[in-house]
Design a protein around this motif. Structure first.
Motif, short mmCIF file in Angstrom:
data_model
loop_
_atom_site.label_atom_id
_atom_site.label_comp_id
_atom_site.label_asym_id
_atom_site.label_seq_id
_atom_site.Cartn_x
_atom_site.Cartn_y
_atom_site.Cartn_z
N VAL A 1 3.62 2.68 -41.65
CA VAL A 1 2.86 1.27 -41.89
C VAL A 1 3.63 0.58 -42.93
CG1 VAL A 1 0.89 0.26 -42.70
CG2 VAL A 1 0.75 2.33 -41.39
N ASP B 1 2.60 -6.34 -44.83
CA ASP B 1 1.56 -6.83 -43.96
C ASP B 1 1.08 -5.95 -43.32
OD1 ASP B 1 3.36 -5.86 -42.12
OD2 ASP B 1 4.12 -7.69 -41.20
N GLY B 2 0.79 -4.63 -43.40
CA GLY B 2 0.06 -3.64 -42.62
C GLY B 2 0.38 -3.50 -41.37
#
Length: 53
Positions: free
Chosen positions: A9, A13-14
């Protein structure tokens, strides 16, 4: 039955991905000289993957 998950991840920005494998495991010694090393082989019965946006 055993589960294994791998993922990555991006903290900015996820976004990212993950894969989960479910199946039966077989354990073996990795080599004759490395007595403390093991290999775990999973015979997959279910594979789930997701892309995170």
């Amino acid at each position: 039955m055993i589960a294994f998950e791998a993922d990555e991840v991006d903290g900015r920005d996820g976004s990212g991905w993950f894969v989960t494998v479910l199946g039966h495991a077989h354990v073996r010694r990795a080599t004759a000289t490395a007595l403390d090393a093991l290999r775990i082989r999973i015979r997959p019965e279910l594979v789930i993957g997701r892309c995170l946006a």
